[in-house]
Design a protein around this motif. Structure first.
Motif, mmCIF file in Angstrom:
data_model
loop_
_atom_site.group_PDB
_atom_site.id
_atom_site.type_symbol
_atom_site.label_atom_id
_atom_site.label_comp_id
_atom_site.label_asym_id
_atom_site.label_seq_id
_atom_site.Cartn_x
_atom_site.Cartn_y
_atom_site.Cartn_z
ATOM 1 N N HIS A 242 0.835 -1.211 0.000
ATOM 2 C CA HIS A 242 0.000 0.000 0.000
ATOM 3 C C HIS A 242 0.867 1.257 0.000
ATOM 4 O O HIS A 242 0.521 2.262 -0.639
ATOM 5 N N TYR A 243 1.986 1.202 0.700
ATOM 6 C CA TYR A 243 2.888 2.351 0.719
ATOM 7 C C TYR A 243 3.446 2.622 -0.677
ATOM 8 O O TYR A 243 3.421 3.760 -1.157
ATOM 9 N N ARG B 150 0.840 4.053 -3.064
ATOM 10 C CA ARG B 150 0.587 5.490 -2.898
ATOM 11 C C ARG B 150 1.729 6.303 -3.519
ATOM 12 O O ARG B 150 1.495 7.355 -4.140
ATOM 13 N N LYS B 151 2.959 5.838 -3.358
ATOM 14 C CA LYS B 151 4.099 6.545 -3.932
ATOM 15 C C LYS B 151 4.006 6.588 -5.457
ATOM 16 O O LYS B 151 4.252 7.623 -6.088
ATOM 17 N N ARG C 42 1.356 6.240 -7.311
ATOM 18 C CA ARG C 42 0.206 7.027 -7.764
ATOM 19 C C ARG C 42 0.532 8.510 -7.815
ATOM 20 O O ARG C 42 0.019 9.231 -8.676
ATOM 21 N N THR C 43 1.355 8.973 -6.904
ATOM 22 C CA THR C 43 1.744 10.383 -6.947
ATOM 23 C C THR C 43 2.569 10.703 -8.186
ATOM 24 O O THR C 43 2.653 11.874 -8.586
ATOM 25 N N VAL D 251 -6.351 0.305 -2.567
ATOM 26 C CA VAL D 251 -5.199 0.851 -1.857
ATOM 27 C C VAL D 251 -5.687 1.575 -0.601
ATOM 28 O O VAL D 251 -6.552 2.453 -0.670
ATOM 29 N N LYS D 252 -5.113 1.218 0.536
ATOM 30 C CA LYS D 252 -5.508 1.828 1.800
ATOM 31 C C LYS D 252 -4.791 3.166 1.990
ATOM 32 O O LYS D 252 -3.647 3.346 1.561
ATOM 33 N N SER D 253 -5.464 4.062 2.680
ATOM 34 C CA SER D 253 -4.869 5.351 3.021
ATOM 35 C C SER D 253 -4.011 5.208 4.277
ATOM 36 O O SER D 253 -4.154 4.235 5.028
ATOM 37 N N PRO D 254 -3.132 6.181 4.541
ATOM 38 C CA PRO D 254 -2.347 6.115 5.786
ATOM 39 C C PRO D 254 -3.221 6.085 7.042
ATOM 40 O O PRO D 254 -2.858 5.423 8.022
ATOM 41 N N GLN E 228 -4.534 2.503 7.483
ATOM 42 C CA GLN E 228 -3.463 1.629 7.949
ATOM 43 C C GLN E 228 -3.080 1.926 9.398
ATOM 44 O O GLN E 228 -2.697 1.023 10.141
#
Length: 356
Positions: free
Chosen positions: A59-60, A63-64, A66-67, A114-117, A120
Motif C-alpha cells: 500500500h505504501y 501510494r508513492k 500514484r503520486t 489501496v488503503k490510506s495512511p 493503515q
C-alpha cells in the motif's frame, strides 16, 4: 525501447523485480532494482499500469507510484500464482513479476483497493492488540503449566487466573522454592503490563469507532461492537467494490466451500479464506447475538431463535456471522442505518407487484 504499457512488480525488502511489456505484449524490461532507486526508475517512466502483489509495504509503494501519475493495482497473491510458469514447484522473483504482470492483464481480475495512511494507522492498533493478546495467552499458559509441575493447578480462564495467581504463588504450603516464586511473580508482572497495553489499545480503538460515522452505523448491529466496527471500516476500504453482500461474505470467508460439478451443488464447510481477523471478530459477535437473541423481539432476533432451534447452535453461529457480514456490506456500501425489522423485497416481487 518500446513504450511500456504495463509493469509487474515483485516487491521485497531490498531488491524489487520488475517485468514490463509494451502494447503488443512484448517484454521490454526484465530487471532487478534496488529499493533506493525504485521510485526514481518509475519517475523516469511515462505513466502506465503498474501491478503489485498485495503484500507487506504494497500500500505504501502504491501510494508513492500514484503520486507519479501511474495507475496502480494490487493483486492478491493467490490470484497471481496460477499465472506463474512452472507452477507451485518452480518459483523465483523474475517469474513472480512476470506472473503479476500477466494477471493484471486479465479483464475479470479482482484487485485490492489501496488503503490510506489513516486506515493503515487504525489497523496498526488492531494488529498490536492482537499481538499483545497472543503474548498474554502464551504467558498465562506458561505460568499455569509451570505451577502444575509443583501440584498447583489453576482453572482455565483469564479471570480465574487473575484472581488466584498471586495467592497460589505466595502459598507457603506448596513445593515452590524461593527463586521459582520470584520468577513466577515477574511473569505475573509482565502479564499485568500486557493487560495495561491491551486496555490502552481498546480505548484508542473505541475512540476511533465513536468518532467515525461508518463505524457508528455498524455498531447498530447487535453483536457488532467497537472492535468489530473499527476493524470493518479500516479493512474494507470501499464496500462498493463488492457487487453485493455475498461477495463481501465470500471475501471474509464465511460462505460454504463448493465442490460442484455437472449441475449438482455440493456445499461443504466455510472456506475460511480472506481476512481471518475480521472473520474471527464476526464469529465472536455472532456468539453474543445468538446467546441473547431470545431477549429481543425484532425480526432478526426471531430468525436467529428459529434457526438455532432448527439447525443447532454451531450452524446457527456460522449463519449469523455470514448474515452480519452481509449486513455490514449494506451499511457501508449504501450508507444506511441498520434496521433489525427490515424486510427484504426481492426484485421479482417488486416487478410483479408493479405489474399487478
Amino acid at each position: 525501447m518500446e513504450k511500456i504499457t504495463r509493469v509487474g512488480v515483485d516487491l521485497a525488502k531490498n531488491v524489487m523485480q520488475v517485468h514490463a511489456v509494451d502494447a503488443a505484449e512484448r517484454v521490454v524490461v526484465r530487471k532487478a532494482i534496488a529499493r533506493e532507486r525504485f521510485v526514481i526508475w518509475f519517475a523516469n517512466l511515462e505513466p502506465c499500469l503498474v501491478a503489485l502483489e498485495a503484500c507487506s509495504a504494497a500500500h505504501y509503494w502504491a501510494r508513492k507510484l500514484r503520486t507519479l501519475g501511474h495507475e496502480v493495482r494490487l493483486i492478491p497473491p493467490q490470484f497471481a500464482a496460477p499465472y506463474r510458469k512452472g507452477g507451485p514447484h518452480v518459483k523465483n522473483d523474475a517469474q513472480d513479476a512476470e506472473a503479476i504482470c500477466e494477471a493484471a492483464s486479465r479483464p475479470q481480475m479482482r484487485f485490492v483497493p489501496v488503503k490510506s495512511p489513516a486506515q493503515q494507522s487504525v489497523l496498526v492498533l488492531h494488529r498490536m492488540r492482537t499481538g499483545f493478546v497472543e503474548e498474554r495467552t502464551a504467558l498465562v499458559n506458561r505460568l499455569r503449566g509451570l505451577l502444575a509441575e509443583f501440584g498447583v493447578f489453576l482453572a482455565q480462564g483469564i479471570r480465574t487466573f487473575h484472581q488466584h495467581i498471586v495467592d497460589r504463588i505466595e502459598d507457603g504450603s506448596n513445593e515452590l522454592a524461593g527463586p521459582a516464586r520470584q520468577a513466577l511473580m515477574r511473569g505475573w508482572t509482565q502479564c499485568q503490563a500486557l493487560d495495561q497495553e491491551i486496555a490502552w489499545l481498546d480505548k484508542q480503538i473505541a475512540e476511533h469507532a465513536g468518532h467515525d460515522p461508518q463505524a457508528q452505523r455498524c455498531m447498530d448491529v447487535c453483536g457488532v461492537g467497537p472492535l468489530t466496527a473499527s476493524a470493518a471500516v479500516a479493512t474494507v476500504v470501499d464496500a462498493r467494490q463488492f457487487k453485493n453482500g455475498r461477495q463481501m461474505a465470500a471475501w471474509i470467508g464465511t460462505v460454504p466451500r463448493q465442490n460442484s460439478s455437472g449441475g449438482k451443488q455440493r456445499l461443504g464447510r466455510i472456506t475460511k479464506q480472506g481476512n481471518d481477523y475480521l472473520r474471527t471478530l464476526l464469529f465472536q459477535g455472532a456468539r453474543s447475538a445468538v446467546l441473547t437473541a431470545h431477549r429481543r423481539d425484532d425480526r432478526l432476533s426471531r430468525w436467529i431463535v428459529q434457526l438455532q432451534a432448527r439447525v443447532g447452535y454451531y450452524k446457527a453461529l456460522v449463519a449469523v456471522a455470514n448474515k452480519h457480514a452481509r449486513i455490514l456490506w449494506a451499511v457501508l456500501a449504501k450508507g444506511e442505518k441498520f434496521d433489525p425489522s427490515h424486510v427484504c423485497i426481492a426484485p421479482r416481487a417488486v416487478i410483479w407487484a408493479t405489474n399487478s
